[in-house]
Motif scaffolding. Structure first.
Motif, PDB file in Angstrom:
ATOM      1  N   TYR A 235     -12.563   2.115   4.828  1.00 34.36           N
ATOM      2  CA  TYR A 235     -11.784   1.979   3.693  1.00 34.36           C
ATOM      3  C   TYR A 235     -12.413   3.230   2.787  1.00 34.36           C
ATOM      4  O   TYR A 235     -11.351   3.606   1.995  1.00 34.36           O
ATOM      5  CB  TYR A 235     -11.553   0.586   3.003  1.00 34.36           C
ATOM      6  CG  TYR A 235     -10.338  -0.004   3.690  1.00 34.36           C
ATOM      7  CD1 TYR A 235      -9.299  -0.058   2.921  1.00 34.36           C
ATOM      8  CD2 TYR A 235     -10.676  -0.733   4.954  1.00 34.36           C
ATOM      9  CE1 TYR A 235      -8.230  -0.727   3.755  1.00 34.36           C
ATOM     10  CE2 TYR A 235      -9.527  -1.470   5.428  1.00 34.36           C
ATOM     11  CZ  TYR A 235      -8.521  -1.599   4.793  1.00 34.36           C
ATOM     12  OH  TYR A 235      -7.362  -2.132   5.487  1.00 34.36           O
TER      13      TYR A 235
ATOM     14  N   PHE B  26      -6.540  -0.666  -6.998  1.00 37.03           N
ATOM     15  CA  PHE B  26      -6.290  -2.128  -6.430  1.00 37.03           C
ATOM     16  C   PHE B  26      -5.823  -2.651  -7.889  1.00 37.03           C
ATOM     17  O   PHE B  26      -6.379  -2.753  -8.864  1.00 37.03           O
ATOM     18  CB  PHE B  26      -7.380  -2.730  -5.844  1.00 37.03           C
ATOM     19  CG  PHE B  26      -7.086  -4.199  -5.540  1.00 37.03           C
ATOM     20  CD1 PHE B  26      -6.544  -4.363  -4.237  1.00 37.03           C
ATOM     21  CD2 PHE B  26      -7.564  -4.933  -6.424  1.00 37.03           C
ATOM     22  CE1 PHE B  26      -6.151  -5.715  -3.895  1.00 37.03           C
ATOM     23  CE2 PHE B  26      -7.319  -6.738  -6.195  1.00 37.03           C
ATOM     24  CZ  PHE B  26      -6.596  -6.950  -4.855  1.00 37.03           C
TER      25      PHE B  26
ATOM     26  N   PHE C 299      -2.036  -1.521  -3.771  1.00 40.41           N
ATOM     27  CA  PHE C 299      -3.189  -0.694  -3.458  1.00 40.41           C
ATOM     28  C   PHE C 299      -2.443   0.719  -3.364  1.00 40.41           C
ATOM     29  O   PHE C 299      -1.706   1.155  -2.358  1.00 40.41           O
ATOM     30  CB  PHE C 299      -3.710  -1.140  -2.004  1.00 40.41           C
ATOM     31  CG  PHE C 299      -5.003  -0.360  -1.652  1.00 40.41           C
ATOM     32  CD1 PHE C 299      -6.093  -0.224  -2.547  1.00 40.41           C
ATOM     33  CD2 PHE C 299      -5.144   0.143  -0.368  1.00 40.41           C
ATOM     34  CE1 PHE C 299      -7.338   0.140  -2.419  1.00 40.41           C
ATOM     35  CE2 PHE C 299      -6.522   0.679  -0.143  1.00 40.41           C
ATOM     36  CZ  PHE C 299      -7.562   0.632  -1.099  1.00 40.41           C
TER      37      PHE C 299
ATOM     38  N   ALA D  22       0.738  -1.235   0.013  1.00 35.29           N
ATOM     39  CA  ALA D  22       0.162   0.086   0.009  1.00 35.29           C
ATOM     40  C   ALA D  22       0.787   1.206   0.246  1.00 35.29           C
ATOM     41  O   ALA D  22       1.686   1.318   0.692  1.00 35.29           O
ATOM     42  CB  ALA D  22      -1.037   0.021   1.183  1.00 35.29           C
TER      43      ALA D  22
ATOM     44  N   GLU E 286      -8.597   5.563  -5.317  1.00 40.72           N
ATOM     45  CA  GLU E 286      -7.647   4.366  -4.995  1.00 40.72           C
ATOM     46  C   GLU E 286      -7.591   3.508  -6.256  1.00 40.72           C
ATOM     47  O   GLU E 286      -8.701   3.439  -7.034  1.00 40.72           O
ATOM     48  CB  GLU E 286      -8.026   3.526  -3.853  1.00 40.72           C
ATOM     49  CG  GLU E 286      -8.309   4.271  -2.650  1.00 40.72           C
ATOM     50  CD  GLU E 286      -9.981   4.951  -2.452  1.00 40.72           C
ATOM     51  OE1 GLU E 286     -10.153   5.913  -1.729  1.00 40.72           O
ATOM     52  OE2 GLU E 286     -10.560   4.422  -3.129  1.00 40.72           O
TER      53      GLU E 286
END
Length: 452
Positions: free
Chosen positions: A371, A213, A203, A79, A211
């Protein structure tokens, strides 16, 4: 001889096929209804998500079907958090924890088709056709249990929104999903980010825009591939770029452009990826309004029908809770129905959903809000992300919530979060947070050599 109890299931995605296989194996007479035939379900529609199973959900899945897949497994996540724009853009923090469990990402079309195959082999019936309210009423009149698994659309509007459990009235992200090929799985793929390389998913978080992924994936035909999801904040710069996506090629171009501008450290690897030519529906875009619905409805003829999967609880996919919720609900419902004696009344169906809500559903909704950066969790993020950057144990615990989200429910106050940090790290929270310093810059992939 006692007649076998009957189950009717509307919808043949992950929820419907899992329930169909689970109930037929539990001794029920099961009919599965779909508006598409088996070939169309597998090959002519896009996957309705990545469907990553983070740890614990794989155990519930094993109650329905054994693990058929060896590709798409990951042991952790890399991340990175960025903030600002232009000259003010900064690399804020990063962490690369092992999960402490194994996550698995398999094409949902493949998962559903494999379940459908076993269901049919074991004597289940599969009927293709449109199911409207009148047809649903007739089906429910003849079945002991009727389940609706048509996802976020379809018959979901039959179930009123539970306003007390639904926190949003509009989507929190615009979504773009695509599967790409051309880079091998394994430690060498993203080795510049961590020693685990491609054994960890990626991530990337951008404070202003959303974001992304990226994770190893098992495509239904192409095998080992990479699945991408862009979670674009509606007011951010990425959201407008999704308007230009109309096929897999433009989806790839959009993602490549975002990486080039916002995550240049990863761009040399991302640029090596290509579309899957054999699967023109390997992409999907849209948005989800996170919604919890009342779990039981009554048809015009007075017959109870129950919602399962996304029809009951639709979450934004940012925390990977959709498939997990579905599999937990189905596995527990099958066991409860198998052991139940007597009629499957609306009250019984509603009580089983309430058990699901308390055991998993509520926590899954809350970890998704975490999140999404919901303001209710501002303190959690303010403390836990810097702590995760300096403590692998805290980083693992943070992503452990994707596997088992219930511990989040006990973290209500700043003091709770500070206590959590101290307990996990084994030292006072002040000492953990005092070690944090902004990343400054991130390690980068080496650009490909330019041939003469």
């Amino acid at each position: 001889m006692t007649a076998r109890r009957s189950v009717a299931i509307i919808g043949a995605g992950l929820a419907g096929t899992s329930a169909a296989l689970g109930f037929v194996d539990a001794g029920f007479d099961v009919t599965l209804y779909s508006d598409r035939d088996r070939e169309s379900l597998r090959d002519k529609v896009p996957p309705t998500g990545v469907g990553v199973l983070f740890g614990k959900p794989r155990e519930w899945d094993a109650e329905i079907i054994d693990d058929l897949y060896e590709v798409g497994n990951t042991t952790g996540i890399s991340a990175r958090l960025y903030s600002g724009a232009g000259d003010e853009r900064a690399a804020v923090l990063e962490f690369n924890p092992d999960y402490g469990y194994v996550a698995q990402a398999v094409d949902l079309r493949l998962r559903a088709d494999d379940r459908l195959a076993r269901f049919l082999d074991r004597g289940g019936r599969f009927e293709v056709g449109q199911i409207g309210l009148d047809r649903l009423d007739a089906i429910a009149a003849d079945a002991d249990i009727t389940l609706v698994a048509t996802g976020k659309g379809g018959l979901s509007t039959l179930f009123p929104v539970d306003e007390s459990r639904s926190h949003y009235r509009e989507p929190q992200r615009r979504l773009l999903q695509v599967t790409l090929t051309g880079v091998d799985h394994g430690p060498e793929s993203f080795a510049y980010r961590s020693s685990a390389g491609g054994d960890h998913s990626l991530f990337n978080l951008d404070a202003q825009n959303g974001e992304i992924f990226v994770g190893p994936f098992l495509h239904k035909d192409a095998g080992p591939t990479w699945s991408f999801i862009v979670f674009a904040k509606p007011a951010g710069a990425w959201a407008a770029r999704l308007d230009d996506v109309h096929d897999a090629v433009s989806a790839r171009q959009t993602i490549s452009g975002i990486f080039a501008e916002y995550f240049p450290e990863d761009a040399p690897v991302i640029d090596q990826l290509e579309v899957i030519e054999s699967d023109p529906v390997s992409w999907l875009k849209g948005a989800v309004t996170p919604t919890v619905r009342q779990s039981v409805a009554t048809t015009a003829g007075g017959h109870p029908v129950a919602a399962i999967g996304d029809t009951a609880i639709a979450v934004d996919p940012v925390a990977g809770q959709g498939a997990a919720n579905t599999l937990f609900q189905v596995a527990e419902l099958v066991k409860a129905a198998r052991d139940h004696e007597g009629e499957f009344t609306a009250e019984w169906l509603s009580a089983e959903f309430e058990k699901h809500w308390e055991r998993r559903g509520r926590a899954a909704v809350e970890v998704t809000r975490l999140y999404l950066g919901d303001p209710d969790y501002a303190t959690h993020l303010e403390l836990s992300f810097p702590a995760a950057a300096v403590s692998p144990a805290i980083a693992s615990a943070l992503f452990g919530l994707l596997s088992e989200p219930n511990p989040l429910l006990g973290l209500r106050t700043r003091e709770d979060v500070e206590g959590f940090i101290a307990a996990v790290a084994g030292e006072p929270h002040e000492e953990v947070l005092a070690r944090f310093a902004p990343a400054g810059q991130f390690s980068s992939a080496t650009p490909a050599a330019v041939s003469a």
